[in-house]
Design a protein around this motif. Structure first.
Motif, mmCIF file in Angstrom:
data_model
loop_
_atom_site.group_PDB
_atom_site.id
_atom_site.type_symbol
_atom_site.label_atom_id
_atom_site.label_comp_id
_atom_site.label_asym_id
_atom_site.label_seq_id
_atom_site.Cartn_x
_atom_site.Cartn_y
_atom_site.Cartn_z
ATOM 1 N N THR A 284 -2.208 12.265 13.312
ATOM 2 C CA THR A 284 -3.353 11.848 14.107
ATOM 3 C C THR A 284 -2.944 10.518 14.751
ATOM 4 O O THR A 284 -1.897 9.947 14.409
ATOM 5 N N GLU A 285 -3.760 9.994 15.621
ATOM 6 C CA GLU A 285 -3.437 8.696 16.229
ATOM 7 C C GLU A 285 -3.355 7.609 15.146
ATOM 8 O O GLU A 285 -2.430 6.793 15.147
ATOM 9 N N ASP A 286 -4.301 7.609 14.213
ATOM 10 C CA ASP A 286 -4.256 6.639 13.118
ATOM 11 C C ASP A 286 -3.045 6.887 12.217
ATOM 12 O O ASP A 286 -2.441 5.944 11.702
ATOM 13 N N GLY A 287 -2.695 8.140 12.027
ATOM 14 C CA GLY A 287 -1.525 8.472 11.222
ATOM 15 C C GLY A 287 -0.241 7.963 11.841
ATOM 16 O O GLY A 287 0.640 7.453 11.146
ATOM 17 N N ARG A 288 -0.134 8.091 13.161
ATOM 18 C CA ARG A 288 1.044 7.575 13.872
ATOM 19 C C ARG A 288 1.148 6.063 13.698
ATOM 20 O O ARG A 288 2.221 5.519 13.422
ATOM 21 N N LYS A 289 0.021 5.373 13.818
ATOM 22 C CA LYS A 289 0.015 3.915 13.645
ATOM 23 C C LYS A 289 0.419 3.531 12.225
ATOM 24 O O LYS A 289 1.182 2.585 12.019
ATOM 25 N N ALA A 290 -0.081 4.277 11.234
ATOM 26 C CA ALA A 290 0.268 3.993 9.837
ATOM 27 C C ALA A 290 1.761 4.220 9.598
ATOM 28 O O ALA A 290 2.409 3.436 8.901
ATOM 29 N N ALA A 291 2.310 5.273 10.183
ATOM 30 C CA ALA A 291 3.747 5.544 10.031
ATOM 31 C C ALA A 291 4.572 4.443 10.694
ATOM 32 O O ALA A 291 5.604 4.024 10.159
ATOM 33 N N GLU A 292 4.121 3.955 11.841
ATOM 34 C CA GLU A 292 4.827 2.863 12.508
ATOM 35 C C GLU A 292 4.776 1.583 11.672
ATOM 36 O O GLU A 292 5.767 0.853 11.592
ATOM 37 N N LEU A 293 3.639 1.316 11.043
ATOM 38 C CA LEU A 293 3.537 0.137 10.170
ATOM 39 C C LEU A 293 4.451 0.272 8.960
ATOM 40 O O LEU A 293 5.088 -0.706 8.544
ATOM 41 N N LEU A 294 4.515 1.467 8.406
ATOM 42 C CA LEU A 294 5.419 1.703 7.285
ATOM 43 C C LEU A 294 6.860 1.476 7.711
ATOM 44 O O LEU A 294 7.629 0.808 7.005
ATOM 45 N N LEU A 295 7.251 2.002 8.854
ATOM 46 C CA LEU A 295 8.611 1.806 9.358
ATOM 47 C C LEU A 295 8.900 0.324 9.559
ATOM 48 O O LEU A 295 9.955 -0.170 9.151
ATOM 49 N N GLU A 296 7.973 -0.381 10.173
ATOM 50 C CA GLU A 296 8.161 -1.822 10.395
ATOM 51 C C GLU A 296 8.359 -2.550 9.064
ATOM 52 O O GLU A 296 9.258 -3.378 8.933
ATOM 53 N N TYR A 297 7.540 -2.218 8.084
ATOM 54 C CA TYR A 297 7.672 -2.832 6.768
ATOM 55 C C TYR A 297 9.045 -2.540 6.158
ATOM 56 O O TYR A 297 9.710 -3.434 5.631
ATOM 57 N N LEU A 298 9.474 -1.280 6.226
ATOM 58 C CA LEU A 298 10.762 -0.896 5.638
ATOM 59 C C LEU A 298 11.929 -1.578 6.343
ATOM 60 O O LEU A 298 12.891 -1.987 5.700
ATOM 61 N N LEU A 299 11.850 -1.707 7.657
ATOM 62 C CA LEU A 299 12.916 -2.380 8.404
ATOM 63 C C LEU A 299 12.983 -3.867 8.064
ATOM 64 O O LEU A 299 14.065 -4.453 8.023
ATOM 65 N N LEU A 300 11.813 -4.467 7.837
ATOM 66 C CA LEU A 300 11.791 -5.896 7.505
ATOM 67 C C LEU A 300 12.206 -6.162 6.065
ATOM 68 O O LEU A 300 12.925 -7.123 5.785
ATOM 69 N N SER A 301 11.780 -5.330 5.151
ATOM 70 C CA SER A 301 12.032 -5.597 3.733
ATOM 71 C C SER A 301 13.343 -4.997 3.234
ATOM 72 O O SER A 301 13.875 -5.445 2.230
ATOM 73 N N ARG A 302 13.846 -3.974 3.920
ATOM 74 C CA ARG A 302 15.116 -3.327 3.564
ATOM 75 C C ARG A 302 15.234 -3.036 2.060
ATOM 76 O O ARG A 302 16.180 -3.481 1.399
ATOM 77 N N PRO A 303 14.283 -2.293 1.486
ATOM 78 C CA PRO A 303 14.402 -1.984 0.052
ATOM 79 C C PRO A 303 15.631 -1.109 -0.196
ATOM 80 O O PRO A 303 16.042 -0.345 0.679
ATOM 81 N N PRO A 304 16.234 -1.208 -1.376
ATOM 82 C CA PRO A 304 17.426 -0.409 -1.661
ATOM 83 C C PRO A 304 17.126 1.085 -1.700
ATOM 84 O O PRO A 304 17.991 1.907 -1.433
ATOM 85 N N SER A 305 15.892 1.432 -2.018
ATOM 86 C CA SER A 305 15.480 2.835 -2.000
ATOM 87 C C SER A 305 13.963 2.883 -1.899
ATOM 88 O O SER A 305 13.276 1.893 -2.168
ATOM 89 N N ILE A 306 13.463 4.014 -1.483
ATOM 90 C CA ILE A 306 12.021 4.228 -1.453
ATOM 91 C C ILE A 306 11.736 5.612 -2.010
ATOM 92 O O ILE A 306 12.589 6.496 -1.996
ATOM 93 N N LYS A 307 10.543 5.766 -2.520
ATOM 94 C CA LYS A 307 10.089 7.064 -3.003
ATOM 95 C C LYS A 307 8.799 7.384 -2.270
ATOM 96 O O LYS A 307 7.865 6.594 -2.281
ATOM 97 N N MET A 308 8.788 8.534 -1.622
ATOM 98 C CA MET A 308 7.604 8.949 -0.871
ATOM 99 C C MET A 308 7.138 10.288 -1.407
ATOM 100 O O MET A 308 7.931 11.098 -1.868
ATOM 101 N N SER A 309 5.845 10.488 -1.344
ATOM 102 C CA SER A 309 5.279 11.769 -1.742
ATOM 103 C C SER A 309 4.277 12.194 -0.682
ATOM 104 O O SER A 309 3.793 11.376 0.090
#
Length: 83
Positions: free
Chosen positions: A33-58
């Motif tokens: 959805t439009e809100d879903g796309r925005k949430a995914a973009e925020l998640l990507l931005e967070y991951l790019l900034l924090s660079r965790p060694p791994s992530i787990k998604m469900s």
């Protein structure tokens, strides 16, 4: 990359903290959805900034629909987020 859907809400975890990240999809589809796309973009931005060694998604689908359809939809939705 192995994608395995799980019956839990997607989460982000940093330093022991767990944060729900609701990424919403169009009903019975793996498209955001439009809100879903925005949430995914925020998640990507967070991951790019924090660079965790791994992530787990469900991912999950609601209880409407046949179990096999929901499992496939969950995997497709998770794949959409990963891409």
């Amino acid at each position: 990359t192995q994608i395995t859907p799980a019956p839990q809400q997607p989460i982000a975890k940093t330093g022991g903290d767990v944060f729900p990240i609701p990424i919403k999809f169009i009903f019975r589809e793996a498209a955001f959805t439009e809100d879903g796309r925005k949430a995914a973009e925020l998640l990507l931005e967070y991951l790019l900034l924090s660079r965790p060694p791994s992530i787990k998604m469900s991912g999950h689908a609601d209880e409407r629909g046949e179990p096999d359809f929901n499992m496939n939809l969950s995997a497709d939705r998770l794949g959409t987020v990963v891409k």
